[in-house]
Design a protein around this motif. Structure first.
Motif, PDB file in Angstrom:
ATOM      1  N   GLU A   1     123.761  29.527   0.634  1.00  0.00           N
ATOM      2  CA  GLU A   1     122.838  28.411   2.118  1.00  0.00           C
ATOM      3  C   GLU A   1     122.429  27.618   1.424  1.00  0.00           C
ATOM      4  O   GLU A   1     122.616  26.232   1.110  1.00  0.00           O
ATOM      5  CB  GLU A   1     122.085  28.633   3.324  1.00  0.00           C
ATOM      6  N   ASN A   2     121.796  27.284  -0.242  1.00  0.00           N
ATOM      7  CA  ASN A   2     121.272  26.409  -0.987  1.00  0.00           C
ATOM      8  C   ASN A   2     122.443  25.128  -2.038  1.00  0.00           C
ATOM      9  O   ASN A   2     122.736  24.860  -2.316  1.00  0.00           O
ATOM     10  CB  ASN A   2     120.939  27.132  -2.016  1.00  0.00           C
ATOM     11  N   GLU A   3     123.660  26.141  -1.399  1.00  0.00           N
ATOM     12  CA  GLU A   3     125.172  25.593  -2.362  1.00  0.00           C
ATOM     13  C   GLU A   3     125.937  25.384  -1.637  1.00  0.00           C
ATOM     14  O   GLU A   3     126.631  25.502  -1.297  1.00  0.00           O
ATOM     15  CB  GLU A   3     126.061  26.393  -3.176  1.00  0.00           C
ATOM     16  N   ILE A   4     125.516  25.287   0.287  1.00  0.00           N
ATOM     17  CA  ILE A   4     126.223  24.303   0.841  1.00  0.00           C
ATOM     18  C   ILE A   4     125.945  23.568   1.881  1.00  0.00           C
ATOM     19  O   ILE A   4     124.150  23.438   1.530  1.00  0.00           O
ATOM     20  CB  ILE A   4     126.106  25.247   2.410  1.00  0.00           C
ATOM     21  N   TYR A   5     126.564  22.497   1.486  1.00  0.00           N
ATOM     22  CA  TYR A   5     126.121  20.902   2.194  1.00  0.00           C
ATOM     23  C   TYR A   5     126.463  20.477   3.257  1.00  0.00           C
ATOM     24  O   TYR A   5     127.704  20.787   3.617  1.00  0.00           O
ATOM     25  CB  TYR A   5     126.847  20.098   1.012  1.00  0.00           C
ATOM     26  N   VAL A   6     125.459  20.895   4.237  1.00  0.00           N
ATOM     27  CA  VAL A   6     125.516  20.516   5.624  1.00  0.00           C
ATOM     28  C   VAL A   6     126.047  18.899   6.282  1.00  0.00           C
ATOM     29  O   VAL A   6     124.651  18.225   6.315  1.00  0.00           O
ATOM     30  CB  VAL A   6     124.477  21.583   6.578  1.00  0.00           C
TER      31      VAL A   6
ATOM     32  N   THR B   1     126.414  31.004  11.686  1.00  0.00           N
ATOM     33  CA  THR B   1     125.584  32.481  11.860  1.00  0.00           C
ATOM     34  C   THR B   1     124.233  32.398  12.072  1.00  0.00           C
ATOM     35  O   THR B   1     123.227  32.628  12.802  1.00  0.00           O
ATOM     36  CB  THR B   1     126.156  33.650  11.327  1.00  0.00           C
ATOM     37  N   ASN B   2     123.034  31.784  11.072  1.00  0.00           N
ATOM     38  CA  ASN B   2     122.370  31.603  10.573  1.00  0.00           C
ATOM     39  C   ASN B   2     121.322  30.533  12.253  1.00  0.00           C
ATOM     40  O   ASN B   2     120.519  30.368  12.500  1.00  0.00           O
ATOM     41  CB  ASN B   2     121.935  31.209   9.223  1.00  0.00           C
TER      42      ASN B   2
END
Length: 415
Positions: free
Chosen positions: A403-408, A352-353
């Motif tokens: 998002e700081n805890e999401i590995y993309v 979404t972001n």
């Protein structure tokens, strides 16, 4: 517990009694164990909770193959084999693809993508001897023709606009593959018991409990055209008992805006697992009705108390940054992307972001507050997603909105 939360639950309990529902059950009652289908735990960097894998794809290329390869190279095995026992899908599993089928044109899951995911499952390295079921509940209401969903829309979301989900199913069956479809609209009004109770009719099992998020849980149980007895909650029934681990859910929503709730994606997509028809039977007291509960975290409750997907694949080949969930051809924007995650919340937040909101801002010349994951006002996407996440965290699922805890991982490389 915050004062407002206590008041909210108290009101729900009072309304539940008026409506003839039993109130919220005691904490822990009938609560399923976390990771009921053998959820793998990825090795992630310190401070990271979830991984999101992003790939370019148009539905006709090898985007799904590249997505699976990217997942595997980072420790998430799509296939469960002798060498990778922690993989997601075993060779004899029954895999249910939970799609969006309530809307025609770009409002439903891309049928080319459905075909590519089906092909990937059938290509299991140990040979696939299980079954694939493509399903959704359009609730027999609303939708493109105002009568609910369809697996055979005349105008479909695909490169060839005439290729419906049913066309995809028929093509695989013509090859002799055990691939079938189940449109749960056909029995969404039917109250059913479990197979273990001797009830073999297709229908929805509906609880009499009102959960704290205002949801009265319901879920489908049915028999496929190949004779497989499926309870969405309990698994595969063999005539004597359930095998909970053989049933695997792959959640395949299309990323869209939503007029009521801002965004519809991986979490909101679980409205296709409930019966809104049967949970709306208390006309004067709307508590319990599935659709109303989305705004109070009900889809998190639904995921936790029925069955969590083993994988969420977000269809972003075409998205609807405005005018969703209908998503006509003219209103949709082609981005040629797909993304996957074990964590439906992280997947919703990141896509979404970084995909939906930028396109909405470009089209509308403003950033819609209603679909902002950081939103805190009741009715906004961020507000109800946070309430849904709370349900998952309470059940032991280590998911995140941060998002700081999401590995993309984009195209196989970390972002």
């Amino acid at each position: 517990m915050k004062k407002r939360t206590k008041i909210f639950i108290a009101v729900l309990v009072i309304l539940a009694v008026v409506a003839g529902l039993r109130p919220v059950p005691p904490a822990g009652e009938n609560f399923p164990p976390p990771f009921i289908t053998g959820f793998p735990e990825l090795e992630l960097p310190d401070g990271i909770v979830s991984a999101v894998f992003v790939e370019s794809a148009n539905g006709l290329d090898d985007g799904v193959t590249r997505l699976i390869s990217s997942m595997q190279s980072h420790g998430l095995n799509f296939y469960q084999t002798a060498e990778t026992p922690d993989g997601l899908i075993a060779s004899n599993d029954v895999v249910l693809l939970q799609i969006n089928a309530q809307w025609a044109e770009r409002g439903g899951t891309n049928t080319d993508l459905i075909a590519r995911v089906t092909e990937a499952i059938l290509a299991h390295p140990e040979g696939f001897t299980g079954e694939i079921v493509i399903a959704d509940n359009g609730q027999a209401q609303h939708g493109t023709n105002n009568r609910g969903g369809s697996l055979d829309w005349r105008l479909a979301n695909s490169a060839c606009r005439e290729q419906s989900t049913l066309d995809v199913i028929n093509a695989f069956q013509a090859r002799g593959e055990r691939v079938s479809g189940s449109l749960w609209d056909e029995f969404t009004r039917v109250r059913a018991g479990e197979f273990s109770d001797g009830d073999y009719d297709d229908g929805f099992v509906v609880e009499n409990y009102l959960r704290a998020t205002g949801l009265e849980i319901s879920y489908p149980k049915f028999t496929t055209e190949f004779g497989t007895h499926i309870s969405f909650r309990y698994g595969i029934w063999n005539g004597e008992n359930y095998d909970p681990d053989r049933l695997k859910i792959i959640n395949m929503p299309v990323l869209k805006s939503h007029g009521w709730f801002g965004q519809t994606g991986a979490v909101k997509g679980y409205m296709g697992v409930v019966s809104d028809r049967q949970t709306r039977r208390h006309a004067l007291v709307p508590v319990g009705r599935a659709h109303f509960s989305v705004g109070t975290g009900g889809m998190g409750t639904q995921m936790v108390y029925t069955r969590m997907p083993i994988l969420n694949i977000m269809d972003m080949i075409w998205i609807a940054p405005d005018g969703g969930p209908a998503a006509s051809y003219n209103a949709a924007v082609q981005t040629n992307l797909i993304a996957a995650s074990l964590d439906p919340v992280a997947l919703d937040v990141w896509t979404t972001n970084h995909v939906l909101l930028p396109e909405a801002e470009r089209l509308l010349r403003q950033r819609p507050a209603s679909m902002n994951p950081a939103g805190t006002e009741p009715g906004t996407f961020g507000h109800w997603l946070r309430l849904s996440l709370n349900e998952m965290l309470a059940a032991g699922y280590n998911f995140t909105m941060d998002e700081n805890e999401i590995y993309v991982i984009i195209g196989g490389d970390t972002a």
